[in-house]
Motif scaffolding. Structure first.
Motif, PDB file in Angstrom:
ATOM      1  N   ARG A  11       0.859  -1.198   0.000  1.00 49.63           N
ATOM      2  CA  ARG A  11       0.000   0.000   0.000  1.00 49.63           C
ATOM      3  C   ARG A  11       0.891   1.243   0.000  1.00 49.63           C
ATOM      4  NH1 ARG A  11      -2.873   0.155   4.964  1.00 49.63           N
ATOM      5  NH2 ARG A  11      -4.390   1.481   3.943  1.00 49.63           N
ATOM      6  N   TYR A  29      -2.607   7.158  -3.914  1.00 48.49           N
ATOM      7  CA  TYR A  29      -2.685   5.998  -3.037  1.00 48.49           C
ATOM      8  C   TYR A  29      -2.903   4.762  -3.895  1.00 48.49           C
ATOM      9  CZ  TYR A  29      -4.559   2.594   0.230  1.00 48.49           C
ATOM     10  OH  TYR A  29      -4.785   1.452   0.934  1.00 48.49           O
ATOM     11  N   ASP A  31      -3.428   0.774  -3.621  1.00 52.16           N
ATOM     12  CA  ASP A  31      -3.757  -0.304  -2.690  1.00 52.16           C
ATOM     13  C   ASP A  31      -2.823  -1.503  -2.895  1.00 52.16           C
ATOM     14  OD1 ASP A  31      -5.440  -0.957  -0.623  1.00 52.16           O
ATOM     15  OD2 ASP A  31      -6.588  -2.319  -1.907  1.00 52.16           O
ATOM     16  N   ASP A  32      -2.470  -1.738  -4.140  1.00 54.58           N
ATOM     17  CA  ASP A  32      -1.477  -2.773  -4.455  1.00 54.58           C
ATOM     18  C   ASP A  32      -0.474  -2.149  -5.420  1.00 54.58           C
ATOM     19  OD1 ASP A  32      -0.024  -5.071  -4.780  1.00 54.58           O
ATOM     20  OD2 ASP A  32      -1.488  -6.064  -6.093  1.00 54.58           O
ATOM     21  N   GLU A  47       0.772   0.822 -10.304  1.00 52.27           N
ATOM     22  CA  GLU A  47      -0.002  -0.356  -9.913  1.00 52.27           C
ATOM     23  C   GLU A  47       0.867  -1.598 -10.110  1.00 52.27           C
ATOM     24  OE1 GLU A  47      -2.909  -0.316  -8.628  1.00 52.27           O
ATOM     25  OE2 GLU A  47      -3.834   1.598  -9.210  1.00 52.27           O
ATOM     26  N   ILE A 404      -8.767   6.085   3.786  1.00 51.73           N
ATOM     27  CA  ILE A 404      -7.338   6.352   3.973  1.00 51.73           C
ATOM     28  C   ILE A 404      -7.149   7.580   4.877  1.00 51.73           C
ATOM     29  CG2 ILE A 404      -7.149   7.637   1.779  1.00 51.73           C
ATOM     30  CD1 ILE A 404      -4.361   5.463   3.208  1.00 51.73           C
TER      31      ILE A 404
END
Ligand code: GUN
Ligand code: ZN
Length: 447
Positions: A11, A29, A31-32, A47, A404
């Motif tokens: 993250r 941001y 997430d992965d 990403e 977040i």
């Protein structure tokens, strides 16, 4: 440095703009996400599903699991000879300086003590997720020399300077206008621009510098405009009264420094709490930085920094711990107290603005945003891995986490060094050297 390539997967969170201006557009941001690092520098970020194919054979991939990875924290003002005056009980700033600080700093005449303390100090900063700081030394050039040597060994991006002080303190702590110039110059020649290190010309404050010494500091800065200049300004009422008596010709405290030519784009003014509109406008016009130190200001009862007033005057504000009047090395705890200070002056400090302040915001204030404070290809890979559920109370609160921003607010309110799972300096995991602390992590899947 041995050549290396490494990938961080997890993250990833960072700022590209100031959220006070552009809100949620200011941050990224993933997430992965995947961040690729070569020889300490970020080469790509995006990403994981897109960048995965760039992972070459044999490249180490570090999975950071549920943790939050963000740029290393930046502390814009603190004192390395004050690690053992934290939590010393004084009536106010001047009393605290005279009773504890000016006694403790005399120990730094001994280079071995300075070296040992510098080691502890840098270890502690890194354990708290701080990878860059603007640091005051003591008056002794050997102590600042020892600090730079330790910072070089840690490969950290550090700004530091020997304090200049030629009056208003015990004789053992005084230099002169000439010796402070000469000793600072020798340190600049030895350390400024050396690796990741930079020098800050550091007249302590107007009470401990004669006009001749402020002149010497200005002359040195004119000769080396690439260096920083750091000092203290308008921290406590009694300090301001004393300065007015010492410099009766000046319009106000800011004008004392201004008259000597010390207001520049590279000037960092610690505290800067009690300023009037003229002083704010002048700091803004000069592009100088006011450094807000909330834990210190509350601890000494110095006053409440008004962030909204500073912003309205277009004044630049950086954020700092001010160890050892500050009470925590943690920039998370610094945000916690900064938030409360803003509540007391009728304002607020939203979590996005808070985390921007201790990463990209401080990098911009220190003219370092092209190197640190954000995740972009070409930037140095200094970053922290944060555990928002580090304590039972945090884990319990995280069960209700909605976003977040919510998570950031939990981190800044409840977090400290326990929330720092790991700190990376130029892509290398920092391992504390102090006995009894964490053993070296296994390479690879370290989380
Ligand atoms: N003003 C001058 N020196 C100092 C110092 O060491 N700490 C703080 N907080 N203020 C100062
Ligand atoms: Zn200070």
């Amino acid at each position: 440095m041995k050549p290396f390539q490494r990938a961080i997967r997890g993250r990833l969170f960072w700022f590209v703009e100031d959220p006070a201006e552009t809100g949620a557009r200011a941050y990224r941001y993933l997430d992965d996400g995947l961040m690729l690092i070569r020889n300490g520098m970020i080469t790509a970020i995006g990403e994981a599903i897109v960048l995965e194919r760039q992972i070459g054979p044999g490249m180490e991939v570090i999975e950071t699991g549920p943790h939050l990875v963000m740029p290393g924290f930046i502390d814009a003002h603190l004192h390395f000879p004050q690690t053992q005056v934290i939590a010393s009980h004084g009536a106010d700033l001047l009393d605290w300086l005279n009773r504890y600080t000016f006694i403790e700093e005399q120990r730094f005449a001994n280079p071995a003590h300075a070296r040992k303390t510098a080691r502890f100090f840098l270890d502690t900063l890194l354990s708290h997720g701080t990878t860059t700081a603007a640091v005051f030394g003591s008056v002794h050039p050997g102590a600042t020399d020892a600090f730079f040597a330790e910072a070089e060994r840690h490969n950290t991006r550090m700004i530091a300077g020997k304090v200049m002080m030629d009056r208003g303190a015990p004789a053992a702590l005084l230099d002169t206008a000439q010796t402070s110039y000469d000793e600072s110059l020798a340190l600049i020649e030895r350390w400024h621009g050396h690796g990741r290190l930079a020098y800050a010309i550091s007249p302590r404050f107007a009470i401990t510098s004669t006009p001749a010494q402020l002149d010497a500091a200005a002359a040195l800065h004119r000769a080396h405009p690439e260096c920083y200049l750091q000092t203290h300004l308008a921290e406590s009422r009694r300090e301001i009264e004393t300065v007015a008596a010492l410099y009766p010709e000046a319009a106000d405290y800011t004008d004392v420094y201004d008259r000597f030519g010390l207001l520049t784009e590279r000037s960092l003014f610690g505290h800067a709490i009690h300023l009037d509109a003229r002083e704010r406008a002048r700091l803004a016009e000069a592009g100088s930085v006011a450094v807000h130190c909330p834990t210190s200001n509350l601890y000494l009862g110095s006053g409440l920094y008004d962030l909204a007033a500073a912003r309205a005057a277009r004044q630049i504000t950086a954020l700092a711990t001010d160890i050892g009047a500050g009470t925590s090395y943690s920039m998370l705890q610094t945000l916690n107290e900064a938030y409360k200070v803003q509540k007391l002056v009728g304002g607020t400090l939203p979590p996005l603005e808070a985390f921007h302040a201790i990463t990209l915001g401080n990098a911009e204030a220190l003219n370092l945003a092209h190197l640190i404070g954000s995740f972009r290809p070409g930037r140095e890979a200094d970053f922290v891995v944060l555990d928002s559920a580090a304590t039972p109370a945090m884990a319990h609160r995280m069960e209700r986490c909605q976003s977040i921003e919510d998570e950031l607010f939990i981190l800044m309110t409840m977090g400290d060094d326990r929330a720092v799972k790991a700190t990376y300096v130029m892509g290398e995991r920092f391992v504390p050297e102090r006995e009894g602390l964490a053993p070296p992590p296994a390479p690879g899947m370290a989380f």
